[in-house]
Design a protein around this motif. Structure first.
Motif, PDB file in Angstrom:
ATOM      1  N   MET A 135      -3.687   3.575   0.210  1.00  0.00           N
ATOM      2  CA  MET A 135      -3.561   2.019  -0.422  1.00  0.00           C
ATOM      3  C   MET A 135      -3.225   1.341   0.721  1.00  0.00           C
ATOM      4  O   MET A 135      -2.575   1.659   1.823  1.00  0.00           O
ATOM      5  CB  MET A 135      -2.498   2.258  -1.581  1.00  0.00           C
ATOM      6  N   SER A 136      -3.149   0.190   0.434  1.00  0.00           N
ATOM      7  CA  SER A 136      -2.673  -0.934   1.459  1.00  0.00           C
ATOM      8  C   SER A 136      -1.091  -1.107   1.529  1.00  0.00           C
ATOM      9  O   SER A 136      -0.493  -0.365   0.430  1.00  0.00           O
ATOM     10  CB  SER A 136      -3.325  -2.403   0.932  1.00  0.00           C
ATOM     11  N   GLY A 137      -0.477  -1.600   2.265  1.00  0.00           N
ATOM     12  CA  GLY A 137       0.794  -1.584   2.536  1.00  0.00           C
ATOM     13  C   GLY A 137       1.343  -2.457   1.189  1.00  0.00           C
ATOM     14  O   GLY A 137       2.425  -1.907   0.844  1.00  0.00           O
ATOM     15  N   GLY A 138       0.998  -3.543   0.960  1.00  0.00           N
ATOM     16  CA  GLY A 138       1.194  -4.406  -0.452  1.00  0.00           C
ATOM     17  C   GLY A 138       1.321  -3.396  -1.424  1.00  0.00           C
ATOM     18  O   GLY A 138       2.289  -3.411  -2.544  1.00  0.00           O
ATOM     19  N   GLU A 139       0.243  -2.703  -1.870  1.00  0.00           N
ATOM     20  CA  GLU A 139       0.030  -1.760  -2.831  1.00  0.00           C
ATOM     21  C   GLU A 139       1.126  -0.624  -3.038  1.00  0.00           C
ATOM     22  O   GLU A 139       1.738  -0.272  -3.829  1.00  0.00           O
ATOM     23  CB  GLU A 139      -1.243  -1.261  -2.978  1.00  0.00           C
ATOM     24  N   GLN A 140       1.544  -0.211  -1.671  1.00  0.00           N
ATOM     25  CA  GLN A 140       2.448   0.808  -1.716  1.00  0.00           C
ATOM     26  C   GLN A 140       3.844   0.350  -2.093  1.00  0.00           C
ATOM     27  O   GLN A 140       4.562   0.826  -2.396  1.00  0.00           O
ATOM     28  CB  GLN A 140       2.457   1.383  -0.056  1.00  0.00           C
ATOM     29  N   GLN A 141       4.043  -0.917  -1.384  1.00  0.00           N
ATOM     30  CA  GLN A 141       5.394  -1.527  -1.713  1.00  0.00           C
ATOM     31  C   GLN A 141       5.671  -1.657  -3.411  1.00  0.00           C
ATOM     32  O   GLN A 141       6.552  -1.426  -3.843  1.00  0.00           O
ATOM     33  CB  GLN A 141       5.469  -2.957  -1.145  1.00  0.00           C
ATOM     34  N   MET A 142       4.536  -2.154  -3.879  1.00  0.00           N
ATOM     35  CA  MET A 142       4.539  -2.240  -5.404  1.00  0.00           C
ATOM     36  C   MET A 142       4.839  -0.621  -6.026  1.00  0.00           C
ATOM     37  O   MET A 142       5.766  -0.743  -6.934  1.00  0.00           O
ATOM     38  CB  MET A 142       3.151  -2.575  -5.960  1.00  0.00           C
ATOM     39  N   LEU A 143       4.125   0.264  -5.494  1.00  0.00           N
ATOM     40  CA  LEU A 143       4.196   1.645  -5.918  1.00  0.00           C
ATOM     41  C   LEU A 143       5.959   2.000  -5.629  1.00  0.00           C
ATOM     42  O   LEU A 143       6.604   2.713  -6.518  1.00  0.00           O
ATOM     43  CB  LEU A 143       3.431   2.616  -5.334  1.00  0.00           C
ATOM     44  N   ALA A 144       6.083   1.715  -4.641  1.00  0.00           N
ATOM     45  CA  ALA A 144       7.636   2.260  -4.328  1.00  0.00           C
ATOM     46  C   ALA A 144       8.738   1.610  -5.308  1.00  0.00           C
ATOM     47  O   ALA A 144       9.521   1.946  -5.625  1.00  0.00           O
ATOM     48  CB  ALA A 144       8.079   1.928  -2.817  1.00  0.00           C
ATOM     49  N   ILE A 145       8.450   0.205  -5.370  1.00  0.00           N
ATOM     50  CA  ILE A 145       9.337  -0.359  -6.308  1.00  0.00           C
ATOM     51  C   ILE A 145       9.210   0.101  -7.886  1.00  0.00           C
ATOM     52  O   ILE A 145      10.504   0.167  -8.565  1.00  0.00           O
ATOM     53  CB  ILE A 145       8.998  -1.920  -6.488  1.00  0.00           C
ATOM     54  N   GLY A 146       7.883   0.319  -8.332  1.00  0.00           N
ATOM     55  CA  GLY A 146       7.767   0.898  -9.601  1.00  0.00           C
ATOM     56  C   GLY A 146       8.406   2.521  -9.826  1.00  0.00           C
ATOM     57  O   GLY A 146       8.814   2.744 -10.711  1.00  0.00           O
TER      58      GLY A 146
END
Length: 234
Positions: A135-146
């Motif tokens: 995944m992209s960096g932004g998607e990974q950040q969303m996933l980490a927060i989720g």
């Protein structure tokens, strides 16, 4: 909710944090801003018990000093680490389930919580079967927060959530931070992007060379000339 007094952390002869004191009250977004190397990540690692420290850390009236990290998570303090650190070989759904490992919840309850994460981050629904490492960096950040929210935190610590992300993605992340606050989750936000951090925070602390140099409401910090010159690009 979180009361820290005289927190100090040393790496050998290097004093990374010196007698730091700060408070986070329930329902607030409090930001800790400062330049790279100021001691921000060291501070949150001490709060989460991943490095030894001196001083006192009280959370909801309980002394957390010396507690192991897994116990701190069970008490309701959850951190989204700098650099995201998702599990790259697990799917989005599997990463989210990992966030709930400390909970005793039914499969139905967990599924409802995952659906709530998808409401917060629709992109994760589109990527639910994708390996996190692709995944992209932004998607990974969303996933980490989720993943962190799946732990049902009472205090969510976000360590440099905008780092390395495109401006449009940074905007989305900070919009989400405001939504998380509206859900009643207290947030301690660690950020180099002081402009964005102060735009969502109620109060802020400025960390310089391991020590708190300023503390005020976010609005007042935005108006101080020294803060504007040093951190807000004015």
């Amino acid at each position: 909710m979180l009361h820290i007094e005289n927190l100090s952390v040393s790496y050998g002869s290097i004093h990374a944090v010196r007698k730091l004191s700060l408070q986070v009250e329930e329902g607030e977004v409090v930001t800790l801003i400062g330049s790279n190397g100021a001691g921000k990540t060291t501070t949150v690692n001490a709060i989460c018990g991943t490095i030894p420290s001196k001083g006192t850390i009280h959370y909801r009236g309980k002394n957390m000093s010396g507690l192991p990290t897994h116990q701190i998570v069970r008490e309701g303090i959850v951190m989204v680490p700098e650099g995201r650190r998702v599990f790259p070989k697990l799917t989005v759904v599997q990463n989210l389930m990992m966030g709930a490992y400390t909970r005793k919840a039914s499969p139905l309850e967990l599924q409802k919580d995952i659906e709530a994460i998808y409401q917060l981050f629709p992109r994760l629904l589109e990527r639910k079967a994708q390996l996190a490492g692709t995944m992209s960096g932004g998607e990974q950040q969303m996933l980490a927060i989720g993943r962190a929210i799946m732990s049902k935190p009472k205090l969510l610590i976000l360590d440099e959530p905008s780092m390395g992300l495109a401006p449009i993605v940074v905007k989305d992340i900070f919009d989400t931070i405001q939504k998380i606050k509206q859900q009643g989750i207290t947030i301690l936000l660690i950020e180099q992007n002081a402009t964005k951090a102060l735009s969502v925070a109620d109060r802020g602390y400025v960390l310089e060379n391991g020590e708190i140099s300023f503390h005020d409401t976010a609005e007042n910090l935005r108006s101080q000339d020294r803060i504007k010159k040093a951190y807000l690009g004015h």
